[in-house]
Scaffold this active site. Structure first.
Site, PDB file in Angstrom:
ATOM      1  N   GLY A 186       0.842  -1.193   0.000  1.00 18.54           N
ATOM      2  CA  GLY A 186       0.000   0.000   0.000  1.00 18.54           C
ATOM      3  C   GLY A 186       0.879   1.245   0.000  1.00 18.54           C
ATOM      4  O   GLY A 186       2.092   1.167   0.195  1.00 18.54           O
ATOM      5  N   GLN A 212       1.326   3.551   2.151  1.00 17.48           N
ATOM      6  CA  GLN A 212       2.081   3.691   3.404  1.00 17.48           C
ATOM      7  C   GLN A 212       2.517   2.306   3.893  1.00 17.48           C
ATOM      8  O   GLN A 212       2.346   1.959   5.054  1.00 17.48           O
ATOM      9  CB  GLN A 212       1.219   4.395   4.449  1.00 17.48           C
ATOM     10  CG  GLN A 212       1.227   5.908   4.308  1.00 17.48           C
ATOM     11  CD  GLN A 212       2.587   6.524   4.660  1.00 17.48           C
ATOM     12  OE1 GLN A 212       3.366   5.963   5.415  1.00 17.48           O
ATOM     13  NE2 GLN A 212       2.872   7.689   4.111  1.00 17.48           N
ATOM     14  N   SER A 213       3.092   1.526   3.010  1.00 18.25           N
ATOM     15  CA  SER A 213       3.486   0.165   3.361  1.00 18.25           C
ATOM     16  C   SER A 213       4.666   0.147   4.348  1.00 18.25           C
ATOM     17  O   SER A 213       5.745   0.668   4.042  1.00 18.25           O
ATOM     18  CB  SER A 213       3.882  -0.586   2.084  1.00 18.25           C
ATOM     19  OG  SER A 213       4.504  -1.813   2.415  1.00 18.25           O
ATOM     20  N   ASN A 214       4.449  -0.464   5.505  1.00 17.67           N
ATOM     21  CA  ASN A 214       5.560  -0.680   6.445  1.00 17.67           C
ATOM     22  C   ASN A 214       6.562  -1.667   5.859  1.00 17.67           C
ATOM     23  O   ASN A 214       7.771  -1.563   6.075  1.00 17.67           O
ATOM     24  CB  ASN A 214       5.035  -1.248   7.765  1.00 17.67           C
ATOM     25  CG  ASN A 214       4.114  -0.293   8.485  1.00 17.67           C
ATOM     26  OD1 ASN A 214       4.455   0.858   8.711  1.00 17.67           O
ATOM     27  ND2 ASN A 214       2.933  -0.773   8.853  1.00 17.67           N
ATOM     28  N   ALA A 235       7.278  -2.223   2.631  1.00 21.05           N
ATOM     29  CA  ALA A 235       8.125  -1.629   1.586  1.00 21.05           C
ATOM     30  C   ALA A 235       9.217  -0.766   2.230  1.00 21.05           C
ATOM     31  O   ALA A 235      10.372  -0.789   1.803  1.00 21.05           O
ATOM     32  CB  ALA A 235       7.272  -0.800   0.623  1.00 21.05           C
TER      33      ALA A 235
END
Ligand SMILES: *Cc1c(COP(=O)(O)O)cnc(C)c1O
Length: 330
Positions: A74, A76-78, A80
């Site tokens: 997403g 705001q991917s943690n 990534a």
């Protein structure tokens, strides 16, 4: 017997063991005995549950001589963000595919800011493109390879058989802590509660909890999708993990809950927001509105609450900081 002795290579990325944290105020607020496995403390800016998966995934990347890591998530991917930071620590670049519905340029805050800070290449893609993320990443990897790069693809959430080993290892670590007398050990917990977003954490917890007698059950709190979907995904991940680690016993019982996910992925209900605020004020424990807040909310609302619970704090602080406007004027 050391089940993990024959495991694939692993990089020491995380600060381990993470603490088993307890608070009388939290027990009173949630209504049962809760021990919090502080996997929000696995690292610095790269902290959270994804770092345990990346220990195995990036070890494989390095063994293959990769110089660039591709992954997705997403906006705001943690996951990534942890991948971009850990890859850079290991001397590799990263290319991220982040899902964003709006065509406007996104605010460069929280996880996206950290991605940019370590120089990740970010491609914002639509929900439609995201549905084909694996094909998209494979195509980009192919063109990178044609240009002389050595790409390595990490799937969404780091959730494949190899990434799942990170949470089997977490259960071995927890067993060692119980045997050393932490959390009033060595008795196992009644259940393990964790947020579930791509399934790898729950899959590993299930296999590891059984192998190391940490608990007979895992309550996976889905933050999107359905119970049926995650039951199938977790079972498939466990099948793949077994191929890498022969000798695993049956999984602990996996109970997927999809009643506590709130209005949508990354959107908490008013009640969940109030719960996160009140819990922080009573205990000092900071949860996020995308994953851990919903998981703890689910535990607090569960009928027939288990008596002795291990709650996995999977991290997500940047996700909280990306969503401060939802909390109104504190
Ligand atoms: C990714 C993530 C999860 C979900 O873990 P999965 O293994 O993808 O199910 C939970 N909490 C946080 C903070 C995460 O970033």
């Amino acid at each position: 017997m050391d089940l993990l002795a024959g495991a694939p290579a692993r990089l020491p990325l995380a600060h381990l063991p993470t603490p088993l944290w307890h608070s009388d105020a939290l027990d009173a607020f949630v209504g049962t005995e809760v021990w919090v496995k502080r996997d929000d403390m696995t690292g610095g800016a790269d902290a959270g549950n994804k770092l345990r998966k990346l220990e195995y995934l990036l070890a494989e990347a390095k063994l293959r001589g990769a110089n660039v890591v591709l992954t997705c998530g997403g906006e705001q991917s943690n996951h990534a963000r942890a991948t971009a930071i850990a890859a850079r620590e290991q001397g590799m670049r990263s290319v991220l595919f982040l899902r964003r519905s709006s065509k406007k340029p996104p605010p460069v805050v929280a996880n996206v800011f950290l991605d940019r800070l370590v120089g990740a290449e970010i491609n914002f893609i639509s929900g439609e493109q995201y549905a084909d993320r694996d094909a998209l990443m494979a195509a980009v990897a192919e063109s990178l390879e044609a240009g002389g790069d050595r790409p390595y693809i990490v799937p969404e959430g780091g959730s494949n058989g190899l990434g799942t080993l990170g949470y089997i290892e977490c259960m071995a670590e927890t067993r060692r802590q119980l045997d050393a007398g932490f959390a009033n050990g060595p008795e196992p917990f009644d259940t393990i509660v964790s947020a579930c977003g791509s399934g790898g954490t729950s899959a590993g917890l299930g296999l590891g909890a059984a192998a190391f007698n940490v608990a007979p059950r895992v309550d996976a709190m889905a933050v999107l999708s359905t119970r049926e979907d995650f039951e199938a995904r977790i079972a498939a991940l466990q099948t793949d993990a077994r191929k890498l680690l022969p000798g695993l016993e049956d999984s602990a019982e996996i109970v997927v809950h999809d009643a506590y996910k709130g209005p949508a992925y990354a959107v908490p209900s008013e009640e969940q927001l109030g719960f996160i605020i009140e819990l922080a004020r009573r205990t000092g424990l900071v949860l996020d509105p995308v994953y851990t807040g919903k998981a703890m909310f689910g535990l607090a609302r569960m009928p027939d609450k288990p008596k002795r619970v291990l709650f996995i704090h999977t991290g997500g602080l940047p996700g909280l900081l990306a969503e401060t406007r939802r909390f109104g004027n504190l």
